[in-house]
Design a protein around this motif. Structure first.
Motif, PDB file in Angstrom:
ATOM      1  N   GLN A 157      39.044 -37.284 -42.785  1.00 12.46           N
ATOM      2  CA  GLN A 157      40.007 -37.943 -41.908  1.00 12.46           C
ATOM      3  C   GLN A 157      39.312 -38.773 -40.838  1.00 12.46           C
ATOM      4  OE1 GLN A 157      43.227 -37.701 -42.785  1.00 12.46           O
ATOM      5  NE2 GLN A 157      42.413 -36.482 -44.492  1.00 12.46           N
ATOM      6  N   TYR A 158      38.189 -38.272 -40.362  1.00 12.43           N
ATOM      7  CA  TYR A 158      37.430 -38.987 -39.331  1.00 12.43           C
ATOM      8  C   TYR A 158      36.705 -40.191 -39.924  1.00 12.43           C
ATOM      9  CZ  TYR A 158      33.589 -39.855 -36.052  1.00 12.43           C
ATOM     10  OH  TYR A 158      32.682 -40.437 -35.211  1.00 12.43           O
ATOM     11  N   LEU A 159      36.071 -39.984 -41.065  1.00 10.89           N
ATOM     12  CA  LEU A 159      35.266 -41.036 -41.663  1.00 10.89           C
ATOM     13  C   LEU A 159      36.109 -42.191 -42.189  1.00 10.89           C
ATOM     14  CD1 LEU A 159      32.686 -38.844 -43.616  1.00 10.89           C
ATOM     15  CD2 LEU A 159      32.295 -40.122 -41.506  1.00 10.89           C
ATOM     16  N   GLN A 160      37.351 -41.926 -42.538  1.00 10.81           N
ATOM     17  CA  GLN A 160      38.216 -42.984 -43.046  1.00 10.81           C
ATOM     18  C   GLN A 160      38.378 -44.124 -42.047  1.00 10.81           C
ATOM     19  OE1 GLN A 160      41.896 -41.108 -44.118  1.00 10.81           O
ATOM     20  NE2 GLN A 160      41.280 -40.743 -46.234  1.00 10.81           N
ATOM     21  N   THR A 161      38.249 -43.798 -40.761  1.00  7.73           N
ATOM     22  CA  THR A 161      38.420 -44.833 -39.739  1.00  7.73           C
ATOM     23  C   THR A 161      37.368 -45.929 -39.859  1.00  7.73           C
ATOM     24  OG1 THR A 161      37.039 -43.626 -38.137  1.00  7.73           O
ATOM     25  CG2 THR A 161      39.385 -43.128 -38.157  1.00  7.73           C
ATOM     26  N   PHE A 162      36.269 -45.607 -40.516  1.00  4.80           N
ATOM     27  CA  PHE A 162      35.193 -46.579 -40.676  1.00  4.80           C
ATOM     28  C   PHE A 162      35.566 -47.669 -41.675  1.00  4.80           C
ATOM     29  CE2 PHE A 162      30.732 -47.738 -41.922  1.00  4.80           C
ATOM     30  CZ  PHE A 162      30.298 -48.086 -40.651  1.00  4.80           C
ATOM     31  N   LEU A 163      36.477 -47.350 -42.594  1.00  5.85           N
ATOM     32  CA  LEU A 163      36.829 -48.306 -43.642  1.00  5.85           C
ATOM     33  C   LEU A 163      38.271 -48.785 -43.578  1.00  5.85           C
ATOM     34  CD1 LEU A 163      35.057 -46.796 -46.789  1.00  5.85           C
ATOM     35  CD2 LEU A 163      34.423 -48.842 -45.521  1.00  5.85           C
ATOM     36  N   LYS A 164      39.133 -48.010 -42.946  1.00  8.41           N
ATOM     37  CA  LYS A 164      40.541 -48.389 -42.946  1.00  8.41           C
ATOM     38  C   LYS A 164      40.809 -49.564 -42.010  1.00  8.41           C
ATOM     39  CE  LYS A 164      43.065 -44.473 -44.743  1.00  8.41           C
ATOM     40  NZ  LYS A 164      44.214 -43.576 -44.548  1.00  8.41           N
ATOM     41  N   VAL A 165      41.779 -50.354 -42.403  1.00  9.15           N
ATOM     42  CA  VAL A 165      42.180 -51.527 -41.629  1.00  9.15           C
ATOM     43  C   VAL A 165      43.683 -51.436 -41.391  1.00  9.15           C
ATOM     44  CG1 VAL A 165      42.382 -54.041 -41.645  1.00  9.15           C
ATOM     45  CG2 VAL A 165      40.351 -52.955 -42.603  1.00  9.15           C
ATOM     46  N   ASP A 166      44.123 -51.830 -40.211  1.00 10.24           N
ATOM     47  CA  ASP A 166      45.546 -51.843 -39.908  1.00 10.24           C
ATOM     48  C   ASP A 166      46.172 -53.087 -40.541  1.00 10.24           C
ATOM     49  OD1 ASP A 166      48.071 -51.686 -38.944  1.00 10.24           O
ATOM     50  OD2 ASP A 166      47.541 -51.747 -36.814  1.00 10.24           O
ATOM     51  N   PHE A 167      46.864 -52.860 -41.647  1.00  8.13           N
ATOM     52  CA  PHE A 167      47.476 -53.955 -42.384  1.00  8.13           C
ATOM     53  C   PHE A 167      48.865 -54.302 -41.850  1.00  8.13           C
ATOM     54  CE2 PHE A 167      49.215 -55.676 -46.515  1.00  8.13           C
ATOM     55  CZ  PHE A 167      48.362 -56.764 -46.578  1.00  8.13           C
ATOM     56  N   SER A 168      49.347 -53.521 -40.877  1.00  4.61           N
ATOM     57  CA  SER A 168      50.727 -53.661 -40.423  1.00  4.61           C
ATOM     58  C   SER A 168      51.003 -55.018 -39.795  1.00  4.61           C
ATOM     59  CB  SER A 168      51.072 -52.543 -39.431  1.00  4.61           C
ATOM     60  OG  SER A 168      50.239 -52.618 -38.280  1.00  4.61           O
ATOM     61  N   ASN A 169      50.023 -55.587 -39.100  1.00  3.12           N
ATOM     62  CA  ASN A 169      50.248 -56.885 -38.469  1.00  3.12           C
ATOM     63  C   ASN A 169      50.480 -57.980 -39.501  1.00  3.12           C
ATOM     64  OD1 ASN A 169      50.033 -56.128 -35.726  1.00  3.12           O
ATOM     65  ND2 ASN A 169      47.813 -56.100 -35.861  1.00  3.12           N
ATOM     66  N   VAL A 170      49.731 -57.893 -40.603  1.00  2.37           N
ATOM     67  CA  VAL A 170      49.924 -58.874 -41.681  1.00  2.37           C
ATOM     68  C   VAL A 170      51.336 -58.752 -42.237  1.00  2.37           C
ATOM     69  CG1 VAL A 170      49.118 -59.669 -43.938  1.00  2.37           C
ATOM     70  CG2 VAL A 170      47.477 -58.774 -42.272  1.00  2.37           C
ATOM     71  N   LEU A 171      51.746 -57.518 -42.530  1.00  6.93           N
ATOM     72  CA  LEU A 171      53.073 -57.303 -43.114  1.00  6.93           C
ATOM     73  C   LEU A 171      54.180 -57.713 -42.160  1.00  6.93           C
ATOM     74  CD1 LEU A 171      52.525 -53.852 -44.875  1.00  6.93           C
ATOM     75  CD2 LEU A 171      52.544 -56.128 -45.910  1.00  6.93           C
ATOM     76  N   LYS A 172      54.012 -57.399 -40.891  1.00  6.85           N
ATOM     77  CA  LYS A 172      55.043 -57.735 -39.907  1.00  6.85           C
ATOM     78  C   LYS A 172      55.236 -59.250 -39.825  1.00  6.85           C
ATOM     79  CE  LYS A 172      56.161 -57.590 -34.991  1.00  6.85           C
ATOM     80  NZ  LYS A 172      56.348 -59.065 -34.951  1.00  6.85           N
TER      81      LYS A 172
END
Length: 469
Positions: free
Chosen positions: A409-424
């Motif tokens: 759960q901690y390490l995922q932050t290194f690769l995850k991107v907030d895609f919500s702005n694109v979708l919004k």
């Protein structure tokens, strides 16, 4: 739990920005090669025009080239609203319909929020609109847009009219649409058909490749670009995107406990990030099939490793190439595609194989839920007893399973991107047309009803099937 300093792991030290851009471009080629070829022609001509006539001081030639390569990203995603797929061969790049503009708008939002280009991506907001002298005075991105539009129209003409002489004056392609200064620069470069001749003979390709290889970004920008190699997988399968992130996290946790040095950790982590990019060439119906694959489809699925090797070939180091390309090999030689055995599989390759299997077992999929700790470790232990997996690495996984799962759960932050702005932003743009919604609501509702009617499916437990999916 192991102590992690994410700043210490620098996959950007193993892949530079130029390599990442070239890999990303190859990935998109597997979705629609015609659009990629269009983008490459556009990028090369844009590079030449910008070298011939200077842009606004806020612009940069590397960013222009990257914009050119990815300005059509919206054409690579399946468009549910317009019922179009990225495999369509009759793309109308310069239609005035909102359908086509929406694809450039998706590209704009995606590049703005997901890449180091940020505000430069605004060049695509009114991509098909005529040149505006007043706008040029206030928006530096207008120079990007002007060059891209000229070169994109030239590329489109070359592709659609291979036997027709190119106009001596580029303005003939779209009177009143081009910036006069950049149009003049294009005409100068193309005197006696010189520039177009390079495009038609494909002489431009290697020069463009060499230029891309030299592109450099800041460490932060390079890392952000690296995430694209994972998130481009979402163009085909969200399941594959999630699996790649999880596999990378497990690999890093195992590598840390095996006390790998920084160089090996970075190689392992980077290899894990790219290990499944070949799945972008695998049909979505197979990637997200809700049940057991037929032998024929299983063969297609297994070929993703060959696609990964093809995409990475001659771009990445041999260590990354082999580690990513061997994640389905087994110590007893029963893996694929090369049927290698323990004598040639190094520690990083063995770690990645176990990380990949752990992710396959613990991920939620369309055909299975998350396997329990006992079920997961039972399958992995059995594979180890049968001589497929490294016993030392598996022991570390078994002894530290709970901590490794927590670290994920901690390490995922290194690769995850907030895609919500694109979708919004994209949805706000799409759904500001009430007629568009009305015309499509019945079709969308029918699709949702079909999904709800799907019956419960058989759960797959065989590891051979799980690994593929």
């Amino acid at each position: 739990m192991a102590q992690f300093d994410l700043d210490a792991y620098k996959p950007e030290d193993t892949l530079n920005a130029g390599q990442i851009i070239r890999i990303a471009n190859r990935m998109l080629f597997n979705i629609n090669n015609n659009i990629v070829l269009h983008n490459e022609r556009t990028a090369y001509m844009a590079l030449k025009v910008a070298q011939e006539y200077p842009m606004n001081s806020h612009c940069s030639i590397p960013n222009l080239v990257v914009l050119a390569l990815f300005h059509t990203l919206g054409f690579f995603r399946q468009d549910i609203l317009y019922n179009e797929t990225p495999f369509s061969s009759d793309i109308q790049f310069f239609s005035d319909e909102k359908r086509t503009k929406s694809k450039y708008m998706f590209s704009y939002y995606y590049l703005e929020f997901m890449t180091p280009l940020k505000n430069d991506a605004q060049a695509l907001e009114d991509f098909n609109q005529p040149f505006d002298e007043i706008q040029k005075k206030f928006l530096y991105q207008t120079d990007y847009k002007s060059i891209l539009y000229i070169c994109a129209r030239a590329s489109d003409f070359i592709a659609k009219n291979p036997d027709t002489p190119f106009p001596a004056d580029i303005n003939e392609l779209a009177p009143g649409f081009f910036d006069p200064d950049f149009a003049e620069a294009f005409n100068k470069l193309n005197k006696d058909g010189a520039l177009v001749s390079q495009i038609k003979n494909s002489d431009y390709f290697w020069e463009l490749e060499k230029y891309l290889y030299r592109i450099r970004l800041s460490p932060e920008g390079t890392h952000q670009a690296l995430k694209l190699l994972v998130y481009f997988l979402d163009f085909k399968s969200t399941v594959t995107l999630t699996h790649s992130i999880n596999t990378s996290c497990y690999a890093l946790s195992l590598g840390k406990r095996l006390k790998l040095n920084d160089e090996d950790l970075n190689t392992l982590f980077t290899s894990a990030i790219v290990h499944d990019i070949g799945k972008i060439a695998t049909p979505t119906r197979i990637l997200e099939f809700p049940g057991k694959l037929s032998p024929e489809d299983m063969g297609i699925m297994r070929y993703h490793v060959n696609h990964t090797r093809r995409i990475l070939g001659n771009i990445v180091s041999s260590n990354i190439f082999e580690t990513a390309g061997r994640h389905h090999e087994k110590l007893n030689g029963k893996g694929y595609p090369q049927h290698l055995d323990a004598s040639v599989l190094n520690q990083n390759q063995r770690i990645l194989t176990i990380a990949d299997i752990t992710s396959a077992l613990t991920d939620n999929r369309s055909y299975k839920g998350e396997f329990s700790k006992e079920h997961t470790l039972g399958i992995i232990t059995k594979m180890t007893e049968e001589g497929e997996l490294d016993a030392e690495i598996v022991k570390i996984l078994v002894d530290n399973y709970d901590d490794i799962r927590s670290e994920q759960q901690y390490l995922q932050t290194f690769l995850k991107v907030d895609f919500s702005n694109v979708l919004k932003e994209y949805n706000d743009y799409l759904f500001n047309d009430a007629d568009l919604i009305t015309n499509n609501i019945e079709e969308i509702t029918d699709s949702l009803e079909e999904i709800e009617d799907i019956e419960d499916i058989e759960e797959i437990e065989e590891i051979e099937e799980l690994e593929e999916l």
